[in-house]
Scaffold this active site. Structure first.
Site, PDB file in Angstrom:
ATOM      1  N   ASP A 174     -15.003   9.267   1.761  1.00 41.37           N
ATOM      2  CA  ASP A 174     -15.463  10.520   2.336  1.00 41.37           C
ATOM      3  C   ASP A 174     -16.793  10.841   1.661  1.00 41.37           C
ATOM      4  OD1 ASP A 174     -16.073  13.101   2.960  1.00 41.37           O
ATOM      5  OD2 ASP A 174     -14.028  13.872   2.752  1.00 41.37           O
ATOM      6  N   PHE A 208     -11.510  17.031  -1.517  1.00 37.79           N
ATOM      7  CA  PHE A 208     -11.607  17.926  -0.360  1.00 37.79           C
ATOM      8  C   PHE A 208     -12.042  17.105   0.834  1.00 37.79           C
ATOM      9  CE2 PHE A 208     -13.874  20.831   2.501  1.00 37.79           C
ATOM     10  CZ  PHE A 208     -12.857  21.746   2.732  1.00 37.79           C
ATOM     11  N   LYS A 250     -22.177  16.884   7.103  1.00 39.57           N
ATOM     12  CA  LYS A 250     -23.078  17.783   6.383  1.00 39.57           C
ATOM     13  C   LYS A 250     -24.562  17.445   6.616  1.00 39.57           C
ATOM     14  CE  LYS A 250     -20.065  20.288   3.392  1.00 39.57           C
ATOM     15  NZ  LYS A 250     -18.764  19.798   2.966  1.00 39.57           N
TER      16      LYS A 250
HETATM   17  C1  LIG Z   1     -17.422  19.787   3.646  1.00 36.98           C
HETATM   18  C2  LIG Z   1     -16.570  18.586   3.462  1.00 36.98           C
HETATM   19  C3  LIG Z   1     -15.657  18.173   4.456  1.00 36.98           C
HETATM   20  C4  LIG Z   1     -15.384  18.974   5.698  1.00 36.98           C
HETATM   21  O1  LIG Z   1     -16.485  19.095   6.506  1.00 36.98           O
HETATM   22  P1  LIG Z   1     -16.467  20.213   7.677  1.00 36.98           P
HETATM   23  O2  LIG Z   1     -17.744  19.973   8.384  1.00 36.98           O
HETATM   24  O3  LIG Z   1     -16.369  21.534   7.002  1.00 36.98           O
HETATM   25  O4  LIG Z   1     -15.272  19.947   8.509  1.00 36.98           O
HETATM   26  C5  LIG Z   1     -14.980  16.994   4.253  1.00 36.98           C
HETATM   27  N1  LIG Z   1     -15.158  16.263   3.139  1.00 36.98           N
HETATM   28  C6  LIG Z   1     -16.027  16.621   2.168  1.00 36.98           C
HETATM   29  C7  LIG Z   1     -16.207  15.756   0.979  1.00 36.98           C
HETATM   30  C8  LIG Z   1     -16.744  17.813   2.290  1.00 36.98           C
HETATM   31  O5  LIG Z   1     -17.579  18.191   1.320  1.00 36.98           O
END
Ligand SMILES: *Cc1c(COP(=O)(O)O)cnc(C)c1O
Length: 399
Positions: free
Chosen positions: A216, A130, A245
């Protein structure tokens, strides 16, 4: 008040939250919950941490927003602090995780252009990943439930099967590959951690082929794994990394970190953001980073994680009709269930006053604050056990 005028993209729990403190959350009707969601692993220091509250208040009195056409001291300070604590040399600030991912992908493609290899456009992601909801991010993760109906797939994005090393090696050796993008520990997709050995193997392949590695760490970074960055466990580093986050402790912020070399295509005018790097976000980010990178917090993550995993394994033995598996790393824990995870979340919430998050592969995720106390961890286990009792009754009643 109703949800009538909100786009119907969320299936919201019937709980109106009003106030939070540490690991606790109170609804408008006065019920106290133990919050192991924390804004989906965003409030790394729990709710209303005094240092973060103070940072917002102090900065709110001084200056909120000026634009990146001016120098912003807080931005320079946070970039210094992030690069001092990571492989990165330079930072671009965003307002969210998906924007940080977007910047990472753009940085990777520009790098190859700057190297005189504009044909290197291919970005390889993994199933179960994700990366957020922008077009770049949904194409990089290529999860059909997020891409379907949004037009043709974007050119140059490919999905690999997580764990398929032969396919990954072929991707590295493809002469038009720009980068691979990976969560060292998957969040939404099901708390799968790539082994330290495989991460080091990827680094060697990248060095050999000139492909860039994008991590990520929006969810698994900022201390959640028990080290500030999850990839530190493997003793290797990516070329580019998306963070967000917990970097803001609940305040919107994101960052794309890169080495000087991999960011060499990111020259004046090629990228930008109105709000990214604003003084208010920077002030909170600095306060959050200082706390979350402290040995006290990182040691706490490892200690609480060890306790929770041991207790959850015990619950798995006692409730084989409810729990299949416990996995994840640090305080990014996933419990794979037999009953439907959405239903279980409802039982935990309504009957045990424990909030847990959902996840792919029928998981519930336990994402407590990284400064959770042992008493709260023990209480979380008691409440999780109660939810397991409820689940067992429901399973029996359903025959
Ligand atoms: C939450 C998340 C995102 C997206 O972050 P947003 O602030 O919602 O755009 C991207 N990568 C990972 C691994 C995430 O957990």
């Amino acid at each position: 008040m109703t949800t009538e005028h909100l786009m119907a993209v969320y299936n919201r729990a019937p709980l109106q939250v009003e106030r939070g403190q540490g690991a606790r959350l109170w609804s408008t009707d006065g019920v106290e919950y133990l919050d192991c969601v924390q804004g989906i692993s965003t409030n790394g220091l729990g709710h209303a941490h005094p240092k973060l509250v103070q940072a917002v208040k102090d900065q709110a009195d001084k200056l909120w927003h000026v634009s990146n056409i001016f120098r912003i001291p807080g931005q320079e300070a946070l970039a210094d602090a992030l690069t001092a604590r990571s492989f990165g040399d330079v930072v671009f600030f965003t307002n969210s995780g998906t924007e940080a991912v977007e910047c990472a992908i753009k940085t990777a493609r520009k790098y190859h252009v700057a190297n005189g290899q504009p044909e290197r456009i291919d970005i390889y992601g993994f199933d179960g990943s994700f990366h957020g909801r922008t077009y770049g991010a949904i194409n990089a993760a290529a999860n059909p439930s997020y891409t379907e109906g949004f037009g043709p797939p974007m050119q140059g994005f490919h999905q690999l099967k997580w764990g398929d090393k032969a396919a990954l090696e072929a991707a590295f050796r493809n002469p038009t590959t720009a980068a691979i993008i990976l969560e060292p520990v998957q969040g939404e997709g099901g708390c799968r951690a790539t082994s330290e050995e495989d991460l080091r193997w990827m680094r060697a392949l990248a060095d050999e082929t000139g492909v860039l590695i994008i991590f990520d760490e929006v969810q698994c970074g900022m201390g959640r794994s028990g080290k500030l960055w999850a990839h530190e466990w493997a003793g290797m580093a990516p070329d580019i990394m998306a963070v967000a986050k917990a970097l803001g402790g609940g305040f919107p912020i994101g960052a794309c970190l890169a080495t000087t070399e991999s960011a060499k295509g990111m020259t004046v005018g090629v990228h930008g953001s109105t709000f990214g790097g604003n003084p208010l976000a920077m002030a909170v980010g600095l306060a959050a980073l200082e706390e979350l990178s402290s040995p006290a917090v990182l040691d706490n993550v490892r200690e609480i994680s060890g306790y929770l995993v041991q207790q959850l394994e015990g619950l798995k033995d006692r409730y084989p009709d409810v729990i299949v598996e416990v996995r994840g790393k640090g305080l990014l824990l996933g419990v794979k269930l037999i009953p439907n995870n959405r239903e279980f979340m409802g039982w935990a919430r309504d009957e045990a006053h424990l909030l847990v998050a959902g996840g792919g592969d029928n998981l519930v995720r336990i994402l407590p604050p990284l400064n959770m106390t042992m008493e709260d961890a023990q209480e979380a286990i008691r409440r999780f056990e109660k939810a397991c009792d409820v689940a067992r009754e429901k399973i029996k009643a359903a025959g």
